[in-house]
Design a protein around this motif. Structure first.
Motif, mmCIF file in Angstrom:
data_model
loop_
_atom_site.group_PDB
_atom_site.id
_atom_site.type_symbol
_atom_site.label_atom_id
_atom_site.label_comp_id
_atom_site.label_asym_id
_atom_site.label_seq_id
_atom_site.Cartn_x
_atom_site.Cartn_y
_atom_site.Cartn_z
ATOM 1 N N GLY A 46 4.380 -8.374 10.654
ATOM 2 C CA GLY A 46 4.682 -8.479 9.234
ATOM 3 C C GLY A 46 3.870 -7.501 8.399
ATOM 4 O O GLY A 46 4.392 -6.871 7.474
ATOM 5 N N CYS A 47 2.609 -7.364 8.725
ATOM 6 C CA CYS A 47 1.744 -6.464 7.958
ATOM 7 C C CYS A 47 2.133 -5.007 8.180
ATOM 8 O O CYS A 47 2.036 -4.188 7.266
ATOM 9 C CB CYS A 47 0.280 -6.712 8.317
ATOM 10 N N THR A 48 2.589 -4.691 9.384
ATOM 11 C CA THR A 48 3.075 -3.339 9.663
ATOM 12 C C THR A 48 4.339 -3.059 8.858
ATOM 13 O O THR A 48 4.472 -2.000 8.234
ATOM 14 C CB THR A 48 3.330 -3.151 11.168
ATOM 15 N N THR A 49 5.262 -4.017 8.833
ATOM 16 C CA THR A 49 6.489 -3.860 8.049
ATOM 17 C C THR A 49 6.157 -3.591 6.588
ATOM 18 O O THR A 49 6.695 -2.667 5.969
ATOM 19 C CB THR A 49 7.364 -5.126 8.172
ATOM 20 N N GLN A 50 5.253 -4.386 6.042
ATOM 21 C CA GLN A 50 4.893 -4.258 4.631
ATOM 22 C C GLN A 50 4.200 -2.908 4.367
ATOM 23 O O GLN A 50 4.534 -2.216 3.398
ATOM 24 C CB GLN A 50 4.004 -5.414 4.215
ATOM 25 N N ALA A 51 3.248 -2.544 5.199
ATOM 26 C CA ALA A 51 2.518 -1.287 5.004
ATOM 27 C C ALA A 51 3.459 -0.088 5.090
ATOM 28 O O ALA A 51 3.377 0.836 4.268
ATOM 29 C CB ALA A 51 1.400 -1.163 6.035
ATOM 30 N N CYS A 52 4.356 -0.101 6.058
ATOM 31 C CA CYS A 52 5.303 1.004 6.203
ATOM 32 C C CYS A 52 6.265 1.061 5.029
ATOM 33 O O CYS A 52 6.680 2.143 4.601
ATOM 34 C CB CYS A 52 6.042 0.910 7.539
ATOM 35 N N ASP A 53 6.604 -0.094 4.474
ATOM 36 C CA ASP A 53 7.464 -0.145 3.301
ATOM 37 C C ASP A 53 6.753 0.492 2.102
ATOM 38 O O ASP A 53 7.347 1.284 1.357
ATOM 39 C CB ASP A 53 7.841 -1.594 3.011
ATOM 40 N N PHE A 54 5.477 0.189 1.916
ATOM 41 C CA PHE A 54 4.718 0.841 0.845
ATOM 42 C C PHE A 54 4.624 2.341 1.121
ATOM 43 O O PHE A 54 4.800 3.159 0.214
ATOM 44 C CB PHE A 54 3.326 0.222 0.682
ATOM 45 N N ARG A 55 4.355 2.716 2.367
ATOM 46 C CA ARG A 55 4.274 4.139 2.724
ATOM 47 C C ARG A 55 5.577 4.858 2.379
ATOM 48 O O ARG A 55 5.567 5.932 1.779
ATOM 49 C CB ARG A 55 3.990 4.268 4.225
ATOM 50 N N ASP A 56 6.689 4.254 2.735
ATOM 51 C CA ASP A 56 7.985 4.890 2.529
ATOM 52 C C ASP A 56 8.377 4.970 1.050
ATOM 53 O O ASP A 56 9.230 5.780 0.690
ATOM 54 C CB ASP A 56 9.072 4.154 3.315
ATOM 55 N N ASN A 57 7.763 4.156 0.216
ATOM 56 C CA ASN A 57 8.053 4.153 -1.222
ATOM 57 C C ASN A 57 6.928 4.763 -2.055
ATOM 58 O O ASN A 57 7.000 4.763 -3.285
ATOM 59 C CB ASN A 57 8.313 2.717 -1.693
ATOM 60 N N LEU A 58 5.908 5.288 -1.384
ATOM 61 C CA LEU A 58 4.719 5.754 -2.095
ATOM 62 C C LEU A 58 5.015 6.896 -3.066
ATOM 63 O O LEU A 58 4.516 6.888 -4.194
ATOM 64 C CB LEU A 58 3.634 6.171 -1.095
ATOM 65 N N ALA A 59 5.817 7.854 -2.673
ATOM 66 C CA ALA A 59 6.090 8.991 -3.559
ATOM 67 C C ALA A 59 6.713 8.518 -4.869
ATOM 68 O O ALA A 59 6.319 8.970 -5.957
ATOM 69 C CB ALA A 59 6.997 10.005 -2.863
ATOM 70 N N SER A 60 7.636 7.605 -4.787
ATOM 71 C CA SER A 60 8.282 7.079 -5.991
ATOM 72 C C SER A 60 7.301 6.255 -6.831
ATOM 73 O O SER A 60 7.261 6.391 -8.058
ATOM 74 C CB SER A 60 9.491 6.225 -5.612
ATOM 75 N N LEU A 61 6.512 5.411 -6.176
ATOM 76 C CA LEU A 61 5.527 4.601 -6.909
ATOM 77 C C LEU A 61 4.509 5.505 -7.607
ATOM 78 O O LEU A 61 4.172 5.287 -8.777
ATOM 79 C CB LEU A 61 4.831 3.617 -5.968
ATOM 80 N N THR A 62 4.039 6.521 -6.902
ATOM 81 C CA THR A 62 3.073 7.463 -7.476
ATOM 82 C C THR A 62 3.692 8.203 -8.657
ATOM 83 O O THR A 62 3.049 8.381 -9.693
ATOM 84 C CB THR A 62 2.590 8.449 -6.395
#
Length: 156
Positions: A46-62
């Protein structure tokens, strides 16, 4: 105790996966908002799923003015393995004594497979540049949480 919008976010200085110190106050000086997400354990499904989801959306969030930081009780060595294994591109901080997690209301009694236990409560906090809690989400789901967060923040 759970944090509510308008509360002052507890400041912290914690060790990152790289061994550096990261302070919330330093991030806030950049004038961006901070998304601090608490997760139970590095390298679990679960934590891997969540972390990778943040990673994959990081450019947009930034691009929308957010810094992302993950926090768990894992030590820096385990965090380094997590970062390396999953190519995580945002800081992870170590809170082994759970003091910061507790201050955010992200450590305490929770249900796990029908049993009460003490542990990290998967949570996400959006902190404005003035250090105030803008949003606080507790007991979030690992899968789909970033998409829900983006909707709540009106991103895209």
């Amino acid at each position: 105790m759970r944090l509510e919008p308008g509360d002052t976010a507890p400041d912290f200085t914690l060790t990152t996966a790289t061994g550096d110190q990261l302070a919330l106050s330093d991030l806030l000086k950049q004038g961006k908002k901070v998304i601090l997400y608490a997760y139970p354990a590095a390298m679990t499904p679960g934590c891997t799923t969540q972390a990778c989801d943040f990673r994959d959306n990081l450019a947009s969030l930034t691009a929308h003015g957010y810094n992302v930081v993950g926090i768990s009780p894992d030590g820096p060595d385990k965090l380094t393995k997590f970062v390396d294994r999953d190519a995580l591109t945002f800081p992870l901080v170590s809170d082994p004594d759970k003091a910061v997690l507790s201050a955010y209301g992200a450590f305490g009694e929770k249900m796990n497979y029908g049993k009460k236990m003490m542990g990290v409560i998967r949570s996400t906090f959006v902190i404005d540049p003035d250090g105030k809690i803008e949003k606080a989400f507790y007991n979030v789901k690992a899968t789909g949480h970033v998409a829900k967060l983006r909707r709540d923040l009106a991103i895209d």
